[in-house]
Design an enzyme around this catalytic site. Sequence first.
Site, mmCIF file in Angstrom:
data_model
loop_
_atom_site.group_PDB
_atom_site.id
_atom_site.type_symbol
_atom_site.label_atom_id
_atom_site.label_comp_id
_atom_site.label_asym_id
_atom_site.label_seq_id
_atom_site.Cartn_x
_atom_site.Cartn_y
_atom_site.Cartn_z
ATOM 1 N N ASP A 273 -52.525 3.272 20.669
ATOM 2 C CA ASP A 273 -53.239 4.531 20.885
ATOM 3 C C ASP A 273 -53.038 5.431 19.668
ATOM 4 O O ASP A 273 -51.912 5.571 19.164
ATOM 5 C CB ASP A 273 -52.727 5.227 22.143
ATOM 6 C CG ASP A 273 -53.590 6.426 22.527
ATOM 7 O OD1 ASP A 273 -54.597 6.232 23.204
ATOM 8 O OD2 ASP A 273 -53.238 7.553 22.111
ATOM 9 N N ASN A 281 -60.442 15.399 16.403
ATOM 10 C CA ASN A 281 -61.833 15.707 16.735
ATOM 11 C C ASN A 281 -62.069 17.212 16.810
ATOM 12 O O ASN A 281 -63.063 17.731 16.286
ATOM 13 C CB ASN A 281 -62.204 15.064 18.075
ATOM 14 C CG ASN A 281 -62.667 13.629 17.926
ATOM 15 O OD1 ASN A 281 -63.081 13.218 16.848
ATOM 16 N ND2 ASN A 281 -62.581 12.859 18.988
ATOM 17 N N GLU A 315 -59.935 5.932 21.825
ATOM 18 C CA GLU A 315 -59.019 5.810 20.693
ATOM 19 C C GLU A 315 -57.964 4.743 20.936
ATOM 20 O O GLU A 315 -56.939 4.694 20.256
ATOM 21 C CB GLU A 315 -58.334 7.147 20.416
ATOM 22 C CG GLU A 315 -57.364 7.613 21.481
ATOM 23 C CD GLU A 315 -58.016 8.465 22.557
ATOM 24 O OE1 GLU A 315 -57.313 9.287 23.158
ATOM 25 O OE2 GLU A 315 -59.234 8.301 22.794
#
Length: 434
Positions: A273, A281, A315
Amino acid sequence: MRNHLLRQPGHYLFLLPALLVGLLVWSATLDAEVGSPVHRILPLVLTCLGMGLALSYTRVRAVCLLLAIALAFALLHGLVGNFQHTGAVSAYTPLLFHAVSLWLPVAFLAYGVWPERGRLRQDLLLRIALGATGVGVFALLAMQAPQGMHDLLSNRHWPWLPTGWSALAQLPSLAFVGAAAVLTVQAVRTPRPLHTAMLVALLVLWLMLPRAFRVPSLLPALTSAALLLVIAAMLQESFHMAFRDELTGLPGRRALNECLQRVGSTYTIAMVDVDHFKAFNDTHGHDTGDDVLKLVAARLATVGDGGRAFRYGGEEFALVFLDRPGAACVDAIEAIRAAVEGARLTVRDRAARARDDAVGRLQRGAGGGGTVVQVTVSIGMADSGVGDTPQAVIKAADRALYAAKDAGRNCVRAHGQQRVLAVRGGMAQDSASR
């Protein structure tokens, strides 16, 4: 260019069955029998099959190219059959042959570079209408002045062009050269199986045309090979769409499920991860988030010890090690974690980015004063000893991943272990104190 698709052997695998079928048909076909109707069956079946697939996949370019190849074959097969039956060529045979030799590369050039818009009916009707109009105008001119058109196609010579470099007349040869050059540039700049197939099919037809009357068995063999190249490319692209993640290039969730259905009694799964991905973002925008995922995917793709990387979703990624217990995979997983940590991503100021996409592409890689950020990942791993099914192992690896997050991120933790297995030098810590 190290990871460019053209450097990957799997990009070319679809070429092998098509060329092999062409070789087998050629070896099994007698030249004296090519004019019989039975030798029209295989190209006809391949054309119908390919057009059905192309229409199902909304591949308008493939439909038009298959039609062009099939029509050229039908016309040439009739000319060759008449020649074998009578031992002579008709008055229109040279004109028709040179017309096919000119229009085939023109069709490949026009349909090959004309982008698809996703509107099947409108795109298909427009392409067929324009192609039919061009051929219709040519046919009218040829009927009005057949000798003049024949001289233009076959007897036109330019003093600056050397003779003997091509078995075809100069004008059709120049058309093949131009089409091949443009398709080569397209295949290199935007590597796709269909782009490669169009280029190779064009070269195959160029090889076939000047030999169609001297070695008639090449006509059905190489035509079938050209048709199969386009069909196989469509199938490979459809496979990639279904099993490969478009953004990162890694195999996707469906490919992971297929892999897990074939595992043996011993295997290891690591869940990866990206740390603080939402912050990337929110701070830098979704384009930067995509760049982060690409960077991580590129590092994961280099995993050693027989591991395979997959895009799990969002992700999150997965690493699968077949026939290896967890203890044997720790070094490879830690090496991947360290490789991601050692990478750096330069984030350009969004306000300074060019609005025009073409200008933006030119600016990439040119350096500049962007913000340099570090990307790290947390990894949880589990092997087949923790559960009877791959789904149970994934859940165990997920729990280990959450433990790695709680331990401060940027580390590797195995299911059931209270201690962080691997983290950059000097940062190992015991989670029992947390």
